[in-house]
Design a protein around this motif. Structure first.
Motif, short mmCIF file in Angstrom:
data_model
loop_
_atom_site.label_atom_id
_atom_site.label_comp_id
_atom_site.label_asym_id
_atom_site.label_seq_id
_atom_site.Cartn_x
_atom_site.Cartn_y
_atom_site.Cartn_z
N GLU A 1 4.35 -11.73 5.67
CA GLU A 1 2.95 -12.15 5.69
C GLU A 1 2.69 -13.08 6.88
OE1 GLU A 1 -0.27 -14.54 2.86
OE2 GLU A 1 1.72 -14.01 2.09
N CYS B 1 -13.18 -23.46 17.15
CA CYS B 1 -12.84 -23.73 15.75
C CYS B 1 -13.74 -24.83 15.19
CB CYS B 1 -11.37 -24.12 15.65
SG CYS B 1 -10.83 -24.55 13.98
N ASP C 1 0.17 -24.36 13.00
CA ASP C 1 -0.50 -25.56 12.50
C ASP C 1 -0.54 -26.65 13.57
OD1 ASP C 1 -0.57 -24.14 10.19
OD2 ASP C 1 0.84 -25.39 9.07
N GLU D 1 -8.93 -23.40 8.27
CA GLU D 1 -8.11 -22.28 8.69
C GLU D 1 -8.62 -21.75 10.03
OE1 GLU D 1 -8.07 -19.32 5.65
OE2 GLU D 1 -6.53 -20.35 4.48
N HIS D 2 -7.69 -21.38 10.89
CA HIS D 2 -8.05 -20.90 12.23
C HIS D 2 -7.47 -19.50 12.39
CE1 HIS D 2 -9.27 -21.12 16.36
NE2 HIS D 2 -8.04 -21.15 16.85
N ASP D 3 -8.24 -18.50 11.99
CA ASP D 3 -7.72 -17.14 11.91
C ASP D 3 -8.07 -16.27 13.12
OD1 ASP D 3 -10.40 -16.96 11.46
OD2 ASP D 3 -10.26 -15.89 9.54
N ASP D 4 -8.63 -16.87 14.18
CA ASP D 4 -8.99 -16.10 15.37
C ASP D 4 -8.14 -16.56 16.55
OD1 ASP D 4 -10.08 -14.77 17.48
OD2 ASP D 4 -12.15 -15.39 17.11
N PRO D 5 -7.11 -15.81 16.93
CA PRO D 5 -6.22 -16.24 18.01
C PRO D 5 -6.91 -16.30 19.37
CG PRO D 5 -5.76 -13.97 17.38
CD PRO D 5 -6.72 -14.51 16.37
N LYS E 1 1.08 -16.05 8.63
CA LYS E 1 0.49 -17.31 8.19
C LYS E 1 -0.66 -17.70 9.12
CE LYS E 1 1.66 -22.09 7.05
NZ LYS E 1 0.57 -22.69 7.84
N ILE E 2 -1.80 -17.98 8.52
CA ILE E 2 -2.97 -18.41 9.29
C ILE E 2 -2.81 -19.88 9.66
CG2 ILE E 2 -5.46 -18.76 9.26
CD1 ILE E 2 -5.66 -16.42 7.32
N LYS F 1 -1.43 -21.25 17.87
CA LYS F 1 -0.68 -20.14 17.28
C LYS F 1 0.03 -20.59 16.01
CE LYS F 1 3.23 -21.13 20.33
NZ LYS F 1 4.11 -20.63 21.41
#
Length: 441
Positions: free
Chosen positions: A3, A30, A93, A19-23, A5-6, A91
């Motif tokens: 999985e 953000c 935390d 949460e930062h889900d857009d690379p 990890k976001i 990329k």
């Protein structure tokens, strides 16, 4: 497959995690997408340093500094923990701290351009402001009350300096010294910024006398002197204790111009060097004087400053901003109530709590007014605001509603402070702002 990890971005100081889900999104993106106020005057283009952050943890989870960042970090002697949010991608935390919290703090960043250990000659405008009537108040009131009022003086008289791209150099007793053009710039803009600040200080003290000082049975007056010339600026002093310092005859002359107000029975005096730097037919001049200042063999021409000949939009906005946003939560609530009444479908665009949204609104409004003194960044900043609002789902048709609701709320909040000229200024400014943002809807 394992999985993915976001990444979690932690904002220290406000104890908020997102949460930062857009690379492909920067740390500034953000902040904006999560409605976290984050100053970015140049619109996230790496042209200023206002979005700077300190990386508390997770430095290894960020991309290396871009070329733009490397140049800025080298010039300003940043340690590795300081990054530009607009140039940083996560990329994993990361825990960060925003380093510039308010628009008024931006001016201090000019000091980073000054040389260490030596002084550099730069053409600047110097403003000396003396508070008259303060001695009577200190002798007739408790030290607690005096300290409270003195802090209010420093706030309301300092704000016009900061709002016009100036730096508060010193507080000397009941005197405030402001500098304009420390980081360079055109003479006409530097002179006009200083003049606008002086007029803003005059408006501010009138409001303070009317609203807060009546109970003290005292009326404060100001004496302001402005001069323009080349002075030596730098971080000077003992190798282990260097301080920002300004040295030169133009500084001493500005102080003497301020003092001459007592003889001339005026409030604001400017030198001939300031008048020459102003665009033609910009300001209204009252009485004229010629005096030989101490230490000079020549006569110095002085002019009483009465105001701008035509309405100056920046001055009108600045002099009402503090009063307008004295209760930011109340202002935001009234604005959004109007918006939802006129366009109920807009309510679905606001997924986060309205308290955070309200803080973002007033942060944006105040920041835009301050940014007007740095026009090279204003358009870029509005471009990013327009693009981010488009991502929220704001359409071109929504902007006239936003404009009308803002103006109605401003009129209500100004109340007795309302004037037709003030509303015209806000209408022109907000029309410009919404028109620019609407381009990206």
């Amino acid at each position: 497959m394992p999985e993915v990890k976001i990444p979690i971005i932690t904002y220290t100081g406000i104890n908020q995690q997102v949460e930062h889900d857009d690379p492909d999104a920067t740390l500034l993106d953000c902040s904006i997408s999560n409605q976290i106020p984050h100053i970015h005057e140049c619109g996230g283009n790496g042209l200023c340093t206002t979005c700077r952050i300190r990386v508390m943890e997770g430095h290894h989870n960020l991309n290396p500094r871009t070329v733009k960042e490397q140049e800025i970090a080298r010039a300003r002697k940043w340690d590795p923990s300081i990054r530009l949010a607009c140039q940083s991608y996560a990329k994993g935390d990361v825990s960060i701290q925003r380093l510039v919290w308010t628009s008024s703090e931006i001016n201090k960043l000019q000091l980073e351009t000054l040389p260490e250990g030596t002084a550099e000659e730069r053409a600047i405008a110097i403003l000396f402001c003396d508070i008259r009537g303060f001695t009577k108040m200190t002798s007739e009131n408790s030290s607690f009350d005096v300290a409270h009022i003195l802090n209010r003086f420093y706030t309301v008289l300092g704000d016009p300096i900061l709002a016009n791209n100036g730096i508060i150099y010193q507080y000397v007793g009941d005197e405030i010294i402001g500098l304009f053009g420390v980081s360079g710039g055109m003479r006409d803009k530097t002179s006009k910024d200083a003049v606008r600040a002086a007029l803003g200080m005059q408006y501010a003290i009138e409001r303070l006398n009317h609203l807060e000082l009546e109970a003290f049975d005292v009326k404060i007056k100001l004496g302001i002197g402005i001069n323009f010339g080349k002075a030596y600026i730098g971080h000077l002093g003992h190798p282990k204790h260097k301080q920002f310092a300004v040295v030169g005859d133009p500084v001493n002359t500005a102080s003497r111009i301020q003092s001459y107000n007592k003889i001339a029975e005026t409030s604001i005096l400017i030198s001939d060097s300031v008048l020459k730097g102003m665009p033609e037919n910009t300001i209204e001049i009252g009485k004229k004087f010629s005096s030989q200042m101490a230490g000079h063999e020549h006569q110095t021409k002085l002019y009483e400053l009465k105001g701008f000949k035509e309405m100056d939009i920046q001055l009108e906005l600045q002099r009402s901003l503090d009063y307008l946003l004295r209760n930011e939560e109340d202002f935001a609530n009234k604005f959004y109530t109007r918006v939802f009444e006129k366009s109920p479908e807009v309510r679905t665009l606001f997924k986060n709590n309205m308290t955070s949204q309200g803080k973002l609104l007033t942060h944006m409004l105040g920041g835009t007014v301050y940014s007007m003194s740095r026009p090279e960044h204003l358009t870029l900043g509005l471009k990013l605001l327009g693009e981010s609002h488009a991502r929220y789902g704001v359409l071109e048709a929504h902007y006239p509603i936003v404009l009308s609701c803002l103006l109605e709320t401003i009129k209500e909040e100004l109340g007795d402070y309302y004037s037709g000229q003030l509303i015209i200024a806000w209408e022109k400014a907000l029309t410009m702002i919404t028109t620019e943002m609407k381009k990206y809807a």
